[in-house]
Design a protein around this motif. Structure first.
Motif, PDB file in Angstrom:
ATOM      1  N   PRO A  38       5.494  37.692 -63.503  1.00  0.00           N
ATOM      2  CA  PRO A  38       6.378  37.592 -62.336  1.00  0.00           C
ATOM      3  C   PRO A  38       5.670  36.899 -61.191  1.00  0.00           C
ATOM      4  N   GLY A  39       6.344  35.937 -60.626  1.00  0.00           N
ATOM      5  CA  GLY A  39       5.823  35.271 -59.433  1.00  0.00           C
ATOM      6  C   GLY A  39       4.712  34.286 -59.689  1.00  0.00           C
ATOM      7  N   ALA A  40       4.409  34.001 -60.944  1.00  0.00           N
ATOM      8  CA  ALA A  40       3.354  33.038 -61.205  1.00  0.00           C
ATOM      9  C   ALA A  40       3.780  32.144 -62.355  1.00  0.00           C
ATOM     10  N   GLU A  41       3.227  30.941 -62.383  1.00  0.00           N
ATOM     11  CA  GLU A  41       3.581  30.017 -63.456  1.00  0.00           C
ATOM     12  C   GLU A  41       2.605  30.218 -64.609  1.00  0.00           C
TER      13      GLU A  41
END
Lengths: 258, 301
Positions: free
Chosen positions: B77-80
């Motif tokens: 979540p929230g990161a690539e």
């Protein structure tokens, strides 16, 4: 209530009358369902006869269809280095087309013919008329249980056929040709969809085929000319008409469901 | 109808049970609902910048040998960053903590799998542990983009001058193919004929007059645009002060490479510029370009 063979000299009007008569017969069958609940044991016996007794041929044929499909696909796909996709292609082609169609064709040959021959002989030996005289409804006692049994048996047989095909594909692909076991399953599970392939493909198609084959078999039995030659012709017609109906209906269903 | 009642009732019951069992089997084992994990295995977390076409249940391999499978793939979540959980067979529990997990492709168009290249650490990764060093999947487009220049046709071929070049093998090069320098079209191939004496291919290049400052020790090579694209002649400038003139012959040539050579050459020269997490000690840049079965420079088990 009684169903009689169609007599017509013209081929076109003759076949039209056959189709119309068959449709009317279907309505009679469906209308007799509540009355046939009395004979639920007879339905069960027919289910045993058309379903359980067909298991051997369905399982063996399913296994070989999966095996030969995998063998062919492997040799074509190895040209492109895509052999890992062969399990997926086996599953998809069996679920969507081959499973329902081949099961229905086998079902017509194994169960449909014997239904026609049995009812045809009942007709030829006046057993149907005897039943009517004894106030036993032959539609509710003879026709509807066989129709319902075919309707229930076909989807189950088709599931067994598909499962055996996948196992056959696995047997050849993984055990013999050396495709990775995990790749085989992961490719398959990544592509096969529960709704479009299993429900629409396997279940819905085989249900439709089961209805068509059982209807044709029962109808041909009831309209058999009461001679030994007539029974032979009716049995042949069951296979011919069922095969044509299955393949034509398969095209229509695929066009609608895709 | 003289059957004893129970014989067909039992048969029918068996048939129905078998049919439904087959249906359950199809629905759970062969569709995306399925999520089986095999008996005794332990899970290891890895994080990848790019997983390419990796799928759940894809194999995990060490030295090309299957030791487990990919259990789950989720996006952090929230990161690539992709979280990839690997289920590895309990028999292989001596994997060094600094091993590098890399996503490889089996063959050119084959499936992707996770290859683990051993590190040197004495510590081994435990149940629920994390392999910190990873190498993302190489995108074929990126790789090809690095290797080949952009395409395009020469425009405005007003006046041209011709030079010749001898190749031992021109592949499928034909008249009309582009001549490029630095990836930009500067002319076209005028003719391709076999030399009856030298027994090689004599290629005549028509080069736009605007480009008349090409050093006469430049080399010509037959390249392919893309994997299965058309072939063209690439000119690599040399350092001579004299320029090529009309009718000159280019001495330095490089023949058409076969696709197999090309890929082999690429695999050896593979770039390591886009790795994110890797890079301390085990030189994953070097190991990434090798096959998973080949030993790494430092990490031998």
């Amino acid at each position: 209530m009684s169903v009689r063979p169609v007599q017509s000299s013209n081929v076109l009007t003759g076949s039209l009358a056959q189709i119309g008569n068959c449709g009317l017969f279907l309505l009679t069958l469906l209308a007799a369902i509540p009355r046939s609940f009395r004979y639920v044991r007879e339905t069960l016996r027919q289910l045993w006869f058309v379903g359980a007794m067909s298991l051997t041929i369905i399982m063996v044929c399913g296994l070989f269809v999966g095996m030969v499909l995998m063998l062919q696909l492997y040799h074509v796909l190895s040209i492109f280095g895509g052999t890992s996709a062969s399990g997926m292609v086996v599953a998809l082609s069996v679920y969507r087309e081959l499973g329902p169609v081949v099961t229905a064709l086998l079902f017509a040959g194994r169960a449909g013919t014997s239904i026609t021959a049995e009812i045809g002989l009942m007709r030829a030996t006046d057993q149907i008329d005897a039943m009517e005289m004894m106030a036993v409804d032959p539609i509710a006692y003879v026709a509807t249980p066989r129709f319902l049994a075919g309707l229930i048996a076909m989807p189950l047989l088709c599931c067994v056929f598909c499962a055996m095909s996948v196992l056959g594909g696995h047997l050849v692909g993984v055990t013999w040709l050396g495709i990775d076991n995990g790749t085989f399953w992961s490719n398959m599970t990544a592509v096969v969809d529960l709704h479009t392939d299993i429900v629409n493909g396997v279940l819905l198609k085989s249900l439709a085929f089961g209805a068509v084959v059982s209807l044709i078999a029962v109808y041909q039995g009831f309209t058999t000319p009461p001679t030994s030659e007539g029974v032979a012709y009716a049995t042949t017609r069951t296979v011919v008409a069922s095969s044509i109906a299955i393949l034509a209906l398969d095209f229509v269903l695929t066009a609608f469901l895709m | 109808m003289s059957q004893p009642r129970n014989s067909y009732a039992v048969g029918t019951g068996l048939f129905i049970v078998l049919g439904f069992a087959a249906l359950v089997y199809l629905a759970t084992q062969t569709t995306s609902v399925a999520n089986v994990h095999q008996g005794s295995s332990y899970t290891v977390d890895t994080h990848f910048a790019n997983i390419g076409q990796l799928k759940e249940r894809a194999p995990v391999k060490i030295a090309g040998v299957r030791i487990g499978q990919v259990q789950s793939i989720t996006l952090q979540p929230g990161a690539e960053v992709a979280d990839v959980k690997l289920a590895i067979d309990k028999n292989y529990d001596k994997i060094p903590l600094d091993s590098v997990a890399t996503i490889f492709t089996s063959g050119l168009l084959g499936d992707q799998y996770v290859g683990i290249v051993y590190g040197t650490s004495k510590k081994t990764v435990a149940e629920g542990g994390t392999l910190a060093l990873t190498k993302p999947a190489e995108q074929l487009e990126d790789m090809l983009g690095k290797f080949f220049g952009a395409g395009g046709m020469a425009d405005n071929l007003g006046g041209t001058y011709t030079v010749t070049a001898d190749f031992t093998n021109v592949g499928t090069l034909s008249a009309g193919a582009a001549v490029k320098m630095a990836g930009v079209p500067i002319g076209s191939v005028q003719s391709v004929v076999a030399d009856p004496v030298k027994l090689d291919a004599k290629v005549t290049l028509a080069i736009d007059n605007r480009y008349n400052q090409i050093p006469d020790d430049s080399s010509a090579a037959v390249f392919t645009s893309g994997l299965i694209g058309a072939q063209f002649v690439a000119i690599q400038p040399g350092g001579s002060p004299d320029a090529l003139k009309n009718g000159d012959e280019m001495v330095l040539t490089q023949s058409a490479m076969q696709l197999e050579d090309l890929i082999g050459k690429f695999l050896v020269n593979g770039s390591s510029s886009d790795q994110k997490n890797a890079g301390n000690g085990t030189s994953p840049g070097k190991s990434s370009s090798d096959k998973p079965s080949s030993p790494t420079p430092t990490g031998k088990q």
